[in-house]
Structure formats: structure tokens, C-alpha cells
Design an enzyme around this catalytic site. Structure first.
Site: not given
Ligand code: PMP
Length: 283
Positions: A32, A146, A178, A202
Site C-alpha cells: 500500500y 510497505k 523506526e 521503511l
Molecule cells: N516507517 C513505517 C513503518 C511506516 O509505516 C511509515 C508510514 N507509512 C513510515 C516509516 C514513513 O513513511 P512515509 O514518510 O513515506 O509516510
């Protein structure tokens, strides 16, 4: 009537149905993305779409549209639903097939869904900062994808929620990876620290934008994992994500960070990020 994309059909939200044999439903076999919309403009759309295709590719899910077509479909949806500020949620699964773990027969089409939500910016959190907790990172070893499988994040986030906190900061042993749905940063003596990009996190699009801000501002960035102890000794901590932007962390478990108020570096980075948004919507 609010519309959504179900494969290549723009349907009324109420009309859309998904089979119980969809592999997203049965296995979480899909991926997603969430893209923020500011004043009708998709922020960092290219980066999100690129990541969507990269993740699909890693899982050998074939997206039946080019990236350009996908981009147009998303804009069409935002315009159709008259979204000013909000976000797009999109996902793709390996499609519908009788339930067996191995992949369905060739020719089984992926199931693509995209819908919009109106949602303002998180102004109170941005201003006041948020409380967090530490939780062991029990997720799988491909956190760079993701994936729809979010149980490790869901359980950690629920603990945070029940304790009146906004986010769970995940750690493997003593090492912070994270947030449950965000990237985590520390600042010590004017240097920014964050986990390096590998299979354990991620690589957030907001993280990428933030690092570009640091580069432009001459803030040194060190990509090394922080221990829990090091994180608690930082001058400032903050988290980033598409929906959270640059959110100050003012507490972890019982310990206050920066005396419980958002720090000066975090404020500067928030401003720099805000300029990126302004630059996008004024194009
Ligand atoms: N890490 C994880 C585990 C996440 O779910 C997200 C948000 N989707 C992020 C980091 C931040 O990613 P982004 O800045 O692309 O929203």
C-alpha cells in the site's frame, strides 16, 4: 457520491466489493501507499508511486498500469472527490484465487484499490509534540517493503494508544529501528541521527524530503542506529511520516525529551519542510 478506483473502474464507494478470496484479505499479500494531498496537489507523488512499483516488484506483483497512467488515475480521483487537503490510500494485492500459499496461476490479475479521505494537517501535534513509548520490534525482516501485513505495527500502536501516546518507537534489542508508522530522528549538538536505510526500516518519503532539507541547511546527518539509551540522551527527538509530517517527540515512556517541549532544531526543520509543501502547491 465519493468515488474510488477498483482496478480500472471509477466506482461509487458504496458499490465497490472485494472477494473473500482476495489474497490481500486472506494473506495480507499486497502492498500500500499513502499520499498526502495539499490544496488539491499530490505531495511527492512521483516518489510514492516509485516506491509502490518497487515494493510490488520485490513481491513479484505486477501492476497493470504504467506509472504515468497511475499518476493520472490518482489525480482524477482527487479532482472527482473535490479533495483539498487530505490523502489518498492505495493498495494492490496479488488478486483473487482459491486459497493456497503459493502464487496463483499466471494471468491472475492483481486487485488495485485507491480511495481518498479529507484530513487536515496535524496542527496540534506539530505545535505541541507527542508522547511515545518504546516497544520491541517484532516485525518481519523486510520492513523496507510497505506490506499490508502490519500486525507488528498494529500491536505496538495499540499499546501506545492505550497509554495515551501517539507512537511506539520500535527497537530490536537495544537498537532503535523506526516508529510503528514513522521514521525516528535524534539531534545532538546540531547533528542529526537516524537509522540507515536497509531491510529493517521503511525508507520514508518524508524522511527523504527531511534529509534534503538537512543538506540544504548544512545540518550534518549521521545514518547509524541509535540505542535506546542514546536516543534518550539526545537534545531533541522527532518523527516523520506522510500524515505526521515532522512531529516533535516530547516524551518516551516516563522520560521527558528536551524538557518536554519541541526543540529549536525540530522547529527549523518543520519550517524547512513546510517550505517544501508551499513550493509544491504553488507550482
Ligand atoms: N516507517 C513505517 C513503518 C511506516 O509505516 C511509515 C508510514 N507509512 C513510515 C516509516 C514513513 O513513511 P512515509 O514518510 O513515506 O509516510
Amino acid at each position: 457520491m465519493t468515488k474510488l478506483w477498483l482496478n480500472n473502474q471509477l466506482l461509487d464507494q458504496q458499490q465497490a466489493t472485494i472477494s473473500i478470496e482476495d489474497r490481500g484479505f486472506q494473506f495480507g499479500d499486497g502492498i500500500y501507499e499513502v499520499i498526502k494531498v495539499y490544496e488539491g496537489v499530490l505531495f511527492t507523488a512521483k516518489e510514492h508511486i516509485d516506491r509502490f512499483y518497487r515494493c510490488a516488484d520485490d513481491l513479484r506483483i505486477v501492476i497493470p498500469y504504467t506509472k504515468d497512467v497511475m499518476h493520472k488515475m490518482l489525480y482524477e480521483l482527487v479532482e472527482e472527490n473535490l479533495i483539498d487537503t487530505g490523502h489518498i490510500y492505495m493498495q494492490i494485492t496479488r488478486g483473487v484465487a482459491p486459497r493456497t500459499h503459493f502464487f496463483p496461476n499466471e494471468g491472475t490479475e492483481a486487485t488495485f484499490v485507491a480511495y481518498t479521505q479529507t484530513a487536515g494537517r496535524p496542527l496540534v501535534n506539530l505545535q505541541e509534540g507527542v508522547k511515545t513509548i518504546f516497544r520491541e520490534d517484532i516485525r518481519w525482516l523486510r520492513c523496507d517493503i510497505k506490506s499490508l501485513n502490519l500486525l507488528g505495527a498494529v500491536l505496538a500502536k495499540q499499546d501506545a494508544h492505550e497509554l495515551g501516546c501517539y507512537e511506539a518507537i520500535l527497537h530490536r534489542g537495544e537498537t532503535i529501528t523506526e516508529g510503528a508508522s514513522s521514521n525516528v530522528f535524534g539531534i545532538k549538538d546540531g547533528v542529526l541521527y537516524t537509522h540507515p536505510v536497509n531491510n529493517l526500516i521503511l525508507n520514508g518519503i518524508t524522511r527523504i524530503v527531511l534529509m534534503a532539507c538537512c543538506e540544504e541547511m548544512g545540518i550534518p546527518v549521521v545514518e547509524v542506529p541509535m540505542t535506546k539509551e542514546q536516543a534518550l540522551a539526545m537534545d531533541e527527538l522527532f518523527l516523520t511520516s506522510t500524515t505526521s509530517e515532522v512531529t516533535p517527540i516530547i516524551q518516551v515512556d516516563e522520560q521527558l525529551i528536551a524538557e518536554g517541549t519541541p526543540g529549536a532544531w525540530t522547529r527549523k526543520l518543520q519550517q524547512a519542510f513546510e517550505q517544501k509543501i508551499t513550493a509544491t502547491i504553488s507550482v
